[in-house]
Design an enzyme around this catalytic site. Sequence first.
Site, PDB file in Angstrom:
ATOM      1  N   LYS A 197      31.093  14.744  27.354  1.00  0.00           N
ATOM      2  CA  LYS A 197      29.881  15.579  27.265  1.00  0.00           C
ATOM      3  C   LYS A 197      29.176  15.244  25.969  1.00  0.00           C
ATOM      4  O   LYS A 197      29.842  15.010  24.947  1.00  0.00           O
ATOM      5  CB  LYS A 197      30.253  17.066  27.303  1.00  0.00           C
ATOM      6  CG  LYS A 197      29.042  17.993  27.100  1.00  0.00           C
ATOM      7  CD  LYS A 197      29.339  19.431  27.470  1.00  0.00           C
ATOM      8  CE  LYS A 197      30.012  20.229  26.403  1.00  0.00           C
ATOM      9  NZ  LYS A 197      29.277  20.315  25.118  1.00  0.00           N
ATOM     10  N   ASP A 240      34.249  16.429  24.599  1.00  0.00           N
ATOM     11  CA  ASP A 240      32.979  16.424  23.862  1.00  0.00           C
ATOM     12  C   ASP A 240      32.900  15.230  22.919  1.00  0.00           C
ATOM     13  O   ASP A 240      33.875  14.897  22.237  1.00  0.00           O
ATOM     14  CB  ASP A 240      32.891  17.686  22.990  1.00  0.00           C
ATOM     15  CG  ASP A 240      31.896  18.693  23.523  1.00  0.00           C
ATOM     16  OD1 ASP A 240      31.036  18.323  24.343  1.00  0.00           O
ATOM     17  OD2 ASP A 240      31.995  19.870  23.105  1.00  0.00           O
ATOM     18  N   GLU A 269      25.426  16.271  23.613  1.00  0.00           N
ATOM     19  CA  GLU A 269      24.318  17.225  23.453  1.00  0.00           C
ATOM     20  C   GLU A 269      22.987  16.493  23.345  1.00  0.00           C
ATOM     21  O   GLU A 269      22.932  15.378  22.823  1.00  0.00           O
ATOM     22  CB  GLU A 269      24.546  18.087  22.201  1.00  0.00           C
ATOM     23  CG  GLU A 269      25.746  18.997  22.321  1.00  0.00           C
ATOM     24  CD  GLU A 269      25.919  19.935  21.138  1.00  0.00           C
ATOM     25  OE1 GLU A 269      24.994  20.051  20.296  1.00  0.00           O
ATOM     26  OE2 GLU A 269      26.987  20.566  21.053  1.00  0.00           O
ATOM     27  N   GLU A 323      23.207  26.203  27.601  1.00  0.00           N
ATOM     28  CA  GLU A 323      23.808  27.222  26.728  1.00  0.00           C
ATOM     29  C   GLU A 323      22.745  28.097  26.078  1.00  0.00           C
ATOM     30  O   GLU A 323      21.707  27.600  25.616  1.00  0.00           O
ATOM     31  CB  GLU A 323      24.640  26.540  25.620  1.00  0.00           C
ATOM     32  CG  GLU A 323      25.244  27.558  24.640  1.00  0.00           C
ATOM     33  CD  GLU A 323      26.275  26.989  23.698  1.00  0.00           C
ATOM     34  OE1 GLU A 323      26.615  25.788  23.796  1.00  0.00           O
ATOM     35  OE2 GLU A 323      26.771  27.761  22.851  1.00  0.00           O
ATOM     36  N   ASP A 350      33.960  20.458  21.204  1.00  0.00           N
ATOM     37  CA  ASP A 350      34.012  20.275  19.747  1.00  0.00           C
ATOM     38  C   ASP A 350      33.979  21.632  19.034  1.00  0.00           C
ATOM     39  O   ASP A 350      34.093  21.696  17.808  1.00  0.00           O
ATOM     40  CB  ASP A 350      32.910  19.334  19.251  1.00  0.00           C
ATOM     41  CG  ASP A 350      31.511  19.844  19.545  1.00  0.00           C
ATOM     42  OD1 ASP A 350      31.375  20.877  20.233  1.00  0.00           O
ATOM     43  OD2 ASP A 350      30.544  19.210  19.082  1.00  0.00           O
ATOM     44  N   SER A 351      33.890  22.713  19.825  1.00  0.00           N
ATOM     45  CA  SER A 351      34.102  24.051  19.254  1.00  0.00           C
ATOM     46  C   SER A 351      35.501  24.165  18.655  1.00  0.00           C
ATOM     47  O   SER A 351      35.774  25.106  17.905  1.00  0.00           O
ATOM     48  CB  SER A 351      33.923  25.119  20.342  1.00  0.00           C
ATOM     49  OG  SER A 351      34.699  24.815  21.479  1.00  0.00           O
TER      50      SER A 351
HETATM   51  O1  KIV Z   1      32.212  22.864  22.308  1.00  0.00           O
HETATM   52  C1  KIV Z   1      32.237  23.658  23.263  1.00  0.00           C
HETATM   53  O2  KIV Z   1      33.188  24.428  23.448  1.00  0.00           O
HETATM   54  C2  KIV Z   1      31.104  23.652  24.165  1.00  0.00           C
HETATM   55  C3  KIV Z   1      30.992  24.777  25.139  1.00  0.00           C
HETATM   56  C4  KIV Z   1      30.639  26.017  24.418  1.00  0.00           C
HETATM   57  C5  KIV Z   1      30.054  24.469  26.236  1.00  0.00           C
HETATM   58  O3  KIV Z   1      30.286  22.789  24.099  1.00  0.00           O
END
Ligand code: KIV
Length: 290
Positions: free
Chosen positions: A136, A106, A138, A205, A67-68
């Site tokens: 994924k 994510d 959090e 992280e 989600d970056s």
């Molecule tokens: O969103 C993302 O790119 C991430 C990584 C930095 C692990 O969660």
Amino acid sequence: MSTTFQLDTATSRANPTPAPMKRLTIPALRQRKVDGATTQPIVMLTAYTARQAQLLDAHCDMLLVGDSLGQVIYGLPSSVPVTLDMMIAHGAAVVRGSWHAAVIVDMPFGTYEASPTQAFESAARVLKETGCAGIKLEGGLAMAETVAFLSARGIPVMGHVGLTPQAVNTLGGYGARGRSAAEAAKIVADAQSLAEAGAFAIVVEGVIEPLAIAVTKAVPCPIIGIGGSAQCDGQVLVTEDMLGMFDRVPRFVKRYEDIATVISGAAARYAAEVRDRSFPGLEQTYQPKS
Ligand code: KIV
């Protein structure tokens, strides 16, 4: 890896040449860590587009549609405003552009935290509409029940503890975590609870290195570090960060290229040639057939 990949322009697939390869599976990646040791570290990079996935696929075990992408692709101030539809569109593109790596997508903020049922509904959409291998999310202990619920219902889950960017508003920033003994103990307990709940791997992280090593030792499933330690079971970076796309990156990023200079240099040469009318030249124009 000796296999090369060719772009099939008809299907946008990265076709392996010469031999077809099987996509890595989540159980195969989970089994890289045996009795607390990983002999073959897991290589993961973020990918957001089909072409980027094609270029990274042969080199990676996992591609993370992070989600970056909120900041990297959309110029958002954080990952908090990212939506499920954004993740699904980019997740499907990365699956289309890859052949070998397991693709993980994510779960964006607000689509899984309320209840295991909410998480299942969101994650099922992600799996059905992208074809990815897993998701994924959090959070530590607070998400363990959800991780167990999803895992028991056919959804492989990668956890994410330590610096959790979706919690930026409660953490107050993106600084390294685990500097106090109490916070370090909580991060180890968070990772252990996710592993016990069935997470197949966990991203750790932005934590101090001794803590990254302690988590890697304490948890049976693979620990993927970002701002952690080379002793983690694998590593992940945001691809644009390691390519040198941005001026400012976290301390834990190593720049393997200076792509920003390459891009702005090419744009500057193009602009100069448009202005002095040297582009397009003879090679780029269609001439009458003689
Ligand atoms: O969103 C993302 O790119 C991430 C990584 C930095 C692990 O969660």
